[in-house]
Enzyme design. Structure first.
Site, PDB file in Angstrom:
ATOM      1  CG  HIS A  37       6.666  -1.170   4.557  1.00  0.00           C
ATOM      2  ND1 HIS A  37       5.457  -1.290   5.515  1.00  0.00           N
ATOM      3  CD2 HIS A  37       6.578   0.099   4.797  1.00  0.00           C
ATOM      4  CE1 HIS A  37       4.770  -0.355   5.682  1.00  0.00           C
ATOM      5  NE2 HIS A  37       5.844   1.064   5.284  1.00  0.00           N
ATOM      6  CD  GLU A 155       5.669   5.154  -8.586  1.00  0.00           C
ATOM      7  OE1 GLU A 155       4.979   4.926  -9.400  1.00  0.00           O
ATOM      8  OE2 GLU A 155       6.852   5.186  -8.984  1.00  0.00           O
ATOM      9  CE  LYS A 156      -1.677   3.116  -0.373  1.00  0.00           C
ATOM     10  NZ  LYS A 156      -1.204   3.755   0.805  1.00  0.00           N
TER      11      LYS A 156
END
Ligand code: PAF
Length: 516
Positions: A37, A155-156
């Site tokens: 984050h 993109e995780k």
């Protein structure tokens, strides 16, 4: 600006209305903020240097995206710590709405979104049946309430990213999505809020998932094969339960065989004790190729060169190769219409193009530097005629294909997308009106110390070249079917590069080819 915690809709509105003219960059989260984050928040903060902006991080554990028996109740919540983390990373405010703030009239009075079946049937969607509907419904509500200029997502959660991008595109929402590569801990484990659940023993076990995927990724780069059965057994032998381990197309998310796909996603979900974690890698058969075609004077060289440098890719100026041949034939007084002579002249011709660190391109013909000579008006005038010869085109196209065999190239010319690299990931047709191009050509000539004809004369020369380039039988100048057109009239070089970067990012994930 000081850090603020917003709770209600009016808190949010009040905060949004402060600082007119600022762009709003939005990072939606479910809290329990970690390094992943933080990178999103940092990217949002540093996104545009010229444009003043502020960053809002939302924290909302969305009940709609949890299925029955899933971990909604025990999902980690720590607002105080999250505020500290967000502040450190560069956020200007945290918005922590309640369910009532999101749905003031009660949830049952609002539209819910159904993610497209094709996108949610594979990977996580196969077992978490309403998960992506819940994500899409809430993200749309958040976007409506926040109204940001940019949305930052990891993109995780690749499947989530694909679904949200399509939602935004289909509904025509005026928000631009920026994605950030998966962030990993030192030992390779992808950061996730759910890592909090792991005991020390479980963490030691689960690390195999990332380790094996990353190993597979570097192995794939050298031998272009993977062994999914072996991978699955290795995960299971390490005490992990595999929910899925699949290769899917990175855009449509439909199952694919990795060897039939230019770029696919190898994704996995595993269970370790009571914790379920996901991870993935991308498998790309070769480095990306970007084809930039267009007429003379559209600004191709300047932007292609800079764009290649920005992405760390090789720059290939195919026009310079045709100019080199033209110059050579002129020097040797070879009649290009005499096929026999032409073939003989081209046999031992070696053209090398080097881009020096200074950005200056060096064109060598059999070792001799002819970079300046090939830009002379005499060469300019004849290059289209020479480039229309089949023998010349065959020779140079073959050489260009060879240079691009491993990809990793930004090539400019007239027939790159249509003939030289028809399988390029990104095809651009860069053009401008003949008037604008005449102006640019005049500047170029003046800068290089050549005589500058009047603008009308230059414009008609340009129109003449366009006609020859477009009308020739072999590999004429034309926009490839799948090319995106950019008309550069009135655009600065920076604006063209920005447009190219956006198009590139729509095709190529950060994880596959990072921005810098
Ligand atoms: O990725 C997440 O944290 C959530 O799915 C999101 C996008 C905040 C929606 O609840």
């Amino acid at each position: 600006m000081k850090f603020t915690i917003l709770r209600t809709k009016s808190d949010l509105e009040h905060w949004s209305n402060q600082g007119q003219g600022q762009e709003l960059h939005f990072v939606p989260t479910m809290g329990c903020l970690h390094q992943g984050h933080k990178e999103l928040i940092k990217a949002a903060k540093n996104f545009s240097e010229e444009q003043p902006s502020k960053v809002l991080v939302s924290i909302f554990v969305n009940p709609l995206q949890f299925g029955e028996g899933e971990d909604f109740k025990k999902y980690p919540r720590n607002l105080e710590k999250d505020c500290q983390t967000a502040l450190e990373a560069g956020a200007n405010a945290i918005w922590a709405p309640s369910l009532e703030t999101i749905f003031p009239n009660g949830q049952e009075n609002y539209f819910t979104i159904q993610a497209p079946y094709a996108l949610k049937q594979s990977l996580c969607g196969a077992n978490r049946r309403n998960h992506f509907d819940g994500v899409a419904t809430i993200v749309l509500r958040l976007l409506n309430l926040v109204n940001p200029s940019h949305l930052f997502l990891g993109e995780k959660d690749w499947q989530q990213l694909v679904i949200i991008k399509q939602l935004i595109q289909e509904l025509g929402l005026k928000v631009e999505v920026k994605s950030i590569a998966t962030v990993r801990d030192k030992d390779g484990l992808a950061y996730s809020s759910r890592n909090e659940y792991l005991t020390i023993e479980e963490r030691a076990k689960i690390i195999t998932l990332s380790k094996l995927l990353l190993q597979e990724s570097s192995q794939f780069q050298s031998d272009k094969t993977i062994d999914l059965n072996k991978l699955r057994s290795a995960l299971e032998n390490n005490g992990l339960r595999v929910e899925y381990l699949e290769t899917v197309d990175y855009k449509s998310l439909a199952p694919v065989n990795y060897y039939e796909s230019k770029l696919c996603l190898l994704a996995a979900a595993v269970h370790c004790g009571k914790t379920r974690l996901i991870d993935h890698i991308f498998l790309m058969n070769r480095k990306p190729i970007i084809a930039i075609d267009g007429p003379a004077g559209a600004g191709k060289s300047t932007v292609t060169k800079r764009f290649a440098k920005q992405l760390g890719l090789i720059y290939l100026d195919t026009g310079a190769m045709y100019r080199a041949v033209t110059w050579f034939l002129q020097e040797q007084k070879i009649d290009a219409d005499n096929e026999k002579e032409l073939i003989k002249a081209l046999t031992n011709l070696k053209i090398d193009i080097n881009l020096k660190d200074s950005g200056i391109q060096q064109v060598l013909l059999n070792g001799k530097d002819i970079s300046k000579e090939i830009r002379s008006p005499r060469v300019t005038q004849e290059v289209s005629r020479i480039a229309s010869k089949a023998t010349v085109r065959q020779k140079l196209t073959a050489q260009q294909k060879l240079i691009g065999l491993k990809g990793g190239i930004v090539a400019e010319g007239r027939d790159i997308g249509s003939t030289v690299f028809p399988d390029a990931e990104i095809k651009i047709f860069l053009t401008a009106s003949s008037k604008e191009r005449a102006k640019r050509r005049a500047n170029d000539l003046a800068n290089q110390g050549f005589r500058v004809p009047n603008l009308k004369e230059l414009e008609s020369q340009i129109q003449e070249r366009d006609k020859m380039d477009s009308a020739r039988e072999i590999a004429p100048l034309k926009k490839a079917k799948d090319a995106k057109e950019i008309v550069t009239d009135g655009m600065t070089i920076e604006e063209v590069i920005e447009t190219l970067t956006k198009i590139f990012r729509e095709e190529i994930p950060e994880e596959v080819w990072p921005s810098n």
